[in-house]
Design an enzyme around this catalytic site. Structure first.
Site, PDB file in Angstrom:
ATOM      1  N   ASN A  30       0.849  -1.197   0.000  1.00 18.87           N
ATOM      2  CA  ASN A  30       0.000   0.000   0.000  1.00 18.87           C
ATOM      3  C   ASN A  30       0.882   1.244   0.000  1.00 18.87           C
ATOM      4  O   ASN A  30       2.108   1.148   0.068  1.00 18.87           O
ATOM      5  CB  ASN A  30      -0.984  -0.031   1.179  1.00 18.87           C
ATOM      6  CG  ASN A  30      -0.286  -0.032   2.518  1.00 18.87           C
ATOM      7  OD1 ASN A  30       0.383   0.933   2.882  1.00 18.87           O
ATOM      8  ND2 ASN A  30      -0.421  -1.131   3.258  1.00 18.87           N
ATOM      9  N   ARG A  31       0.263   2.400  -0.064  1.00 20.05           N
ATOM     10  CA  ARG A  31       1.005   3.641  -0.268  1.00 20.05           C
ATOM     11  C   ARG A  31       1.523   4.300   1.009  1.00 20.05           C
ATOM     12  O   ARG A  31       2.026   5.422   0.962  1.00 20.05           O
ATOM     13  CB  ARG A  31       0.130   4.650  -1.029  1.00 20.05           C
ATOM     14  CG  ARG A  31      -0.167   4.233  -2.442  1.00 20.05           C
ATOM     15  CD  ARG A  31      -0.830   5.365  -3.214  1.00 20.05           C
ATOM     16  NE  ARG A  31      -1.305   4.924  -4.508  1.00 20.05           N
ATOM     17  CZ  ARG A  31      -0.517   4.782  -5.578  1.00 20.05           C
ATOM     18  NH1 ARG A  31       0.771   5.047  -5.500  1.00 20.05           N
ATOM     19  NH2 ARG A  31      -1.027   4.368  -6.716  1.00 20.05           N
TER      20      ARG A  31
END
Ligand code: C5P
Length: 232
Positions: A30-31
């Site tokens: 994920n970011r």
């Protein structure tokens, strides 16, 4: 004054996004940049705490015991081990909700030769996911009726037809049962990877909320510790 107000306190901070491996070269991620979690650990150390940082983002912070992890299950093991003697646990990590059900020990190939005629199988593989444990919820459950450690969660929320960012945050605080919830409004160009953050800090059992920012992640961290110290 803030300087030294966490002296003698043991705190655990988790940071960064977990990586859930598919095969030796691929993962689901994920970011999350881990910047807010690292800032929380640095701020706690600056205020005198003995800090264990469990992180997927490599870090070298003065006075902080760093445990580097990759997956949600590794993060859980490290957080649970460090939490045994902790006064505060802050779950700033973006823990993957799901992981691939199986890890393939060799790189998954794009195509496979099949049959005697040498024709290639050009189909795409499917990845089956299973749920990861909710570590924050587990910490709340295992604390039971004890008052320690203070447990802090983070929530990345967007407003929608069913409610505002704050409505969702209050509902999540009740559902998760932690003591403090730091609510981020997320969206394009907001929060993930940014150097500044805007948050609302909620406390269970209180209607008051503290809004912070836009401010540096260091300033947001100090605001979180200001709230936590009132609960110690
Ligand atoms: O439910 P949601 O993922 O929005 O909750 C976010 C909070 O829960 C964060 O504090 C995050 O670190 C924690 N979390 C967790 N384990 C998960 C998912 C989220 O501890 N599997």
């Amino acid at each position: 004054g803030r300087r030294g107000d966490l002296t003698g306190r043991r705190v655990v901070v988790s940071a960064g996004g977990t990586r859930e491996p598919i095969d030796p070269v691929r993962f689901l991620g994920n970011r999350s940049s881990g910047k807010q979690g690292l800032a929380l650990a640095a701020a706690a150390a600056a205020r005198g705490a003995q800090v264990t940082l469990v992180t997927s983002t490599p870090a070298d912070l003065a006075g902080v015991d760093v445990v580097t992890i990759e997956t949600a299950l590794q993060l859980r093991d490290a957080v649970v081990a460090a939490t045994a003697e902790a006064d505060v646990v802050v779950m700033a990590a973006a823990v993957a909700d799901f992981r691939p059900s199986t890890y393939v020990g060799t790189k998954i190939k794009k195509s496979h030769d099949t049959g005697a005629d040498g024709s290639a199988d050009e189909s795409a593989p499917s990845i089956t996911l299973v749920r990861n444990p909710d570590i924050l919820a587990e910490l709340v459950t295992s604390r039971g009726a004890a008052s320690s450690p203070v447990i802090v969660g983070f929530a990345a929320e967007t407003g929608d037809e069913s409610g505002s960012v704050l409505d969702h945050g209050r509902a999540k605080l009740e559902r998760k049962g932690c003591d403090v919830l730091v609510v981020n409004e997320v969206g394009e160009h907001k929060t993930f990877g940014a150097d500044d953050n805007t948050v609302t800090i909620l406390r269970r059992g209180s209607d008051e909320s503290t809004e912070v920012g836009p401010a540096s992640k260091a300033a947001v961290s100090d605001a979180v510790w200001d709230v936590v110290t009132t609960l110690l």
